[in-house]
Write an enzyme that holds these catalytic residues in place. Sequence first.
Site, PDB file in Angstrom:
ATOM      1  N   TYR A  73       0.795  -1.408   0.094  1.00 30.81           N
ATOM      2  CA  TYR A  73       0.016  -0.133  -0.081  1.00 30.81           C
ATOM      3  C   TYR A  73       0.898   1.195   0.063  1.00 30.81           C
ATOM      4  O   TYR A  73       0.552   2.312  -0.628  1.00 30.81           O
ATOM      5  CB  TYR A  73      -1.022  -0.129   1.103  1.00 30.81           C
ATOM      6  CG  TYR A  73      -1.963   0.951   1.136  1.00 30.81           C
ATOM      7  CD1 TYR A  73      -3.328   0.779   0.679  1.00 30.81           C
ATOM      8  CD2 TYR A  73      -1.609   2.370   1.417  1.00 30.81           C
ATOM      9  CE1 TYR A  73      -4.306   2.024   0.345  1.00 30.81           C
ATOM     10  CE2 TYR A  73      -2.552   3.221   1.543  1.00 30.81           C
ATOM     11  CZ  TYR A  73      -3.735   3.137   0.840  1.00 30.81           C
ATOM     12  OH  TYR A  73      -4.812   4.346   0.679  1.00 30.81           O
ATOM     13  N   PHE A 125      -7.402  21.296 -25.153  1.00 39.48           N
ATOM     14  CA  PHE A 125      -7.820  19.624 -25.124  1.00 39.48           C
ATOM     15  C   PHE A 125      -9.014  19.544 -24.457  1.00 39.48           C
ATOM     16  O   PHE A 125      -9.289  20.350 -23.413  1.00 39.48           O
ATOM     17  CB  PHE A 125      -6.511  18.814 -24.821  1.00 39.48           C
ATOM     18  CG  PHE A 125      -7.010  17.459 -24.845  1.00 39.48           C
ATOM     19  CD1 PHE A 125      -7.169  16.892 -26.217  1.00 39.48           C
ATOM     20  CD2 PHE A 125      -7.366  16.759 -23.705  1.00 39.48           C
ATOM     21  CE1 PHE A 125      -7.552  15.633 -26.370  1.00 39.48           C
ATOM     22  CE2 PHE A 125      -7.729  15.604 -24.079  1.00 39.48           C
ATOM     23  CZ  PHE A 125      -7.937  15.113 -25.272  1.00 39.48           C
ATOM     24  N   THR A 126      -9.868  18.760 -24.679  1.00 35.54           N
ATOM     25  CA  THR A 126     -11.173  18.579 -24.048  1.00 35.54           C
ATOM     26  C   THR A 126     -11.093  18.446 -22.519  1.00 35.54           C
ATOM     27  O   THR A 126     -11.523  19.312 -21.856  1.00 35.54           O
ATOM     28  CB  THR A 126     -11.829  17.386 -24.502  1.00 35.54           C
ATOM     29  OG1 THR A 126     -10.877  16.087 -24.170  1.00 35.54           O
ATOM     30  CG2 THR A 126     -12.143  17.271 -26.321  1.00 35.54           C
ATOM     31  N   ASP A 216       1.529  20.263 -20.627  1.00 33.88           N
ATOM     32  CA  ASP A 216       0.845  18.959 -20.944  1.00 33.88           C
ATOM     33  C   ASP A 216       2.088  17.890 -22.069  1.00 33.88           C
ATOM     34  O   ASP A 216       2.022  18.237 -23.003  1.00 33.88           O
ATOM     35  CB  ASP A 216      -0.602  19.254 -21.829  1.00 33.88           C
ATOM     36  CG  ASP A 216      -1.324  17.714 -21.913  1.00 33.88           C
ATOM     37  OD1 ASP A 216      -0.602  16.772 -21.915  1.00 33.88           O
ATOM     38  OD2 ASP A 216      -2.333  18.011 -22.372  1.00 33.88           O
ATOM     39  N   LYS A 259      -0.012   7.528 -23.614  1.00 33.02           N
ATOM     40  CA  LYS A 259       0.339   7.887 -24.969  1.00 33.02           C
ATOM     41  C   LYS A 259       1.808   7.528 -25.099  1.00 33.02           C
ATOM     42  O   LYS A 259       2.394   6.401 -25.085  1.00 33.02           O
ATOM     43  CB  LYS A 259       0.161   9.187 -25.071  1.00 33.02           C
ATOM     44  CG  LYS A 259      -1.434   9.625 -25.469  1.00 33.02           C
ATOM     45  CD  LYS A 259      -2.323   9.454 -24.322  1.00 33.02           C
ATOM     46  CE  LYS A 259      -3.622  10.387 -24.584  1.00 33.02           C
ATOM     47  NZ  LYS A 259      -4.425  10.242 -23.336  1.00 33.02           N
ATOM     48  N   ARG A 383     -13.259  14.854 -34.199  1.00 33.01           N
ATOM     49  CA  ARG A 383     -12.418  16.131 -33.301  1.00 33.01           C
ATOM     50  C   ARG A 383     -13.041  17.085 -34.262  1.00 33.01           C
ATOM     51  O   ARG A 383     -12.358  17.786 -34.647  1.00 33.01           O
ATOM     52  CB  ARG A 383     -11.146  15.882 -33.615  1.00 33.01           C
ATOM     53  CG  ARG A 383     -10.397  14.734 -32.869  1.00 33.01           C
ATOM     54  CD  ARG A 383     -10.212  14.863 -31.322  1.00 33.01           C
ATOM     55  NE  ARG A 383     -11.266  14.626 -30.463  1.00 33.01           N
ATOM     56  CZ  ARG A 383     -11.371  14.287 -29.127  1.00 33.01           C
ATOM     57  NH1 ARG A 383     -10.134  13.924 -28.597  1.00 33.01           N
ATOM     58  NH2 ARG A 383     -12.381  14.173 -28.295  1.00 33.01           N
ATOM     59  N   PHE A 450     -18.846  14.241 -26.558  1.00 35.79           N
ATOM     60  CA  PHE A 450     -18.602  13.357 -27.642  1.00 35.79           C
ATOM     61  C   PHE A 450     -18.269  11.916 -27.258  1.00 35.79           C
ATOM     62  O   PHE A 450     -18.433  11.092 -27.882  1.00 35.79           O
ATOM     63  CB  PHE A 450     -17.020  13.828 -28.415  1.00 35.79           C
ATOM     64  CG  PHE A 450     -15.933  13.925 -27.163  1.00 35.79           C
ATOM     65  CD1 PHE A 450     -15.910  15.018 -26.448  1.00 35.79           C
ATOM     66  CD2 PHE A 450     -15.173  12.957 -26.854  1.00 35.79           C
ATOM     67  CE1 PHE A 450     -14.847  15.190 -25.666  1.00 35.79           C
ATOM     68  CE2 PHE A 450     -14.028  12.971 -25.996  1.00 35.79           C
ATOM     69  CZ  PHE A 450     -13.941  14.203 -25.177  1.00 35.79           C
TER      70      PHE A 450
END
Length: 458
Positions: A73, A125-126, A216, A259, A383, A450
């Site tokens: 943990y 970005f969303t 980001d 990614k 998009r 979306f």
Amino acid sequence: MKRRSWAEPYKIKMVEPLKMLSKKEREKAIDEAGYNTFLLRSEDVYIDLLTDSGTSAMSDRQWAGLMLGDEAYAGSRNFYHLEETVQTIYGYKHLVPTHQGRAAEHMISKILIKQGDYVPGNMYFTTTKLHQEMAGAKFVDVIIDEAHDPNSEYPFKGDIDLNKLQALIDKVGADKIPYVAMATTVNMAGGQPISLNNLKAVRELTQKYGIDIVHDMTRVAENAYMIQQKEPGYQDKTVAEIVKEINSLTDHATMSAKKDALVNIGGFLATNDQRVFEEARNMVVVYEGLHTYGGLAGRDMEAMAIGIKESVMDEHQKARVGQVQYLGNLLLKQGIPVVKPIGTHGVFLDAKAFYPHLTQDEFPAQTLAAELYIDSGVRAMERGVVSAGRNKETGKHNYPKLELVRLTIPRRVYTQAHMDVVAESVIDVYENAKNARGLKMIYEPKYLRFFQARFEKL
Ligand code: PLI
């Protein structure tokens, strides 16, 4: 010198069989999915180009790393491996792991934003924008104009327009701008990189006003590869060196490790600021889990640490970005309208140019993604106007200039032959474009519509 084709720097050890439905079955499946590719079952998809997020193939090293998971943990050794990797490969001082990128966005937005602030960024970005808004800020797009033009061949369409940034500072005052949100690469612009020359200028300007930069860094190694290929002065630097230089010009970073970092789940918040680190460590236990696992299993952190090291290898990026360029060039040769230049994680089809007879209220990109699935079982992502959501004040649709369908390439998953099939299908759909009818939205969720919106054919 003899010419030699390039090939992937790996061989395939395990395969996952694919199934192809008949056209009739695909028509039924997309109808049942409300013409939203997010609502298809993955089993009903032949080549899945919905996203490059969490869909990459891990290496045998990463799979072996899973077996080294220390599922304690507190204080898992995999956390310390990940922390050391983030420090040595990325150069950030402090690490708070999260289950994925948006959890890091949530924390940094809450920590840095005050009600009524403004957050300038190189296109939205969303999830990033939503977290900024939920924390009380207004997002202001300060990307260069070229980024909104699918035909501009400018090599660094992720660059920030310094005049737009300066104008915002002059208008609202630096104390209302907690940070600049800077993404490498810019997803919604077509996977377009930012240049180091531009980032250095942004750093200089923000330092003058005491404004932070939140990076980001979801696709930072891909961005670094583009800098190596295209920015004067960087041809002899490695991707790893360029990644470090980019990061050194920023204060904090949010990462979706799903990614670049080649894992199926994971993310983090990294920072050089002790105060932000302490606040994030406080918050993470409320939303994610203890600060040494942040919603991840020990084995996930191990796979991430190994994936980060693999992601900055030059030969990996050459093959990864090379495959995306290969697909893009096949389409360009046939005159298919795509965003130029080809970006790093996908090829973006220009749905407005496919369907000049449809208005944005008829959701051309949503339509194109559905048509492509019906044609060949290739799954892509809208998009465009659906992703852009509604204006918070007026309640009307946001109408982005770019109305795109993204063919996103997972890393190390598909072959060149798969890319050929995708190109053939896109060409067929383009040839039949004038027969396409648009869509009507019949269900609209409140946030990030979306993902779950439903449509029917007009
Ligand atoms: O999906 P997350 O929560 O791990 O990461 C959110 C996120 C943040 N920034 C950028 C540039 C992204 O591309 C991103 C997620 N992208 C997805 C899911 C995509 O399909 O592009």
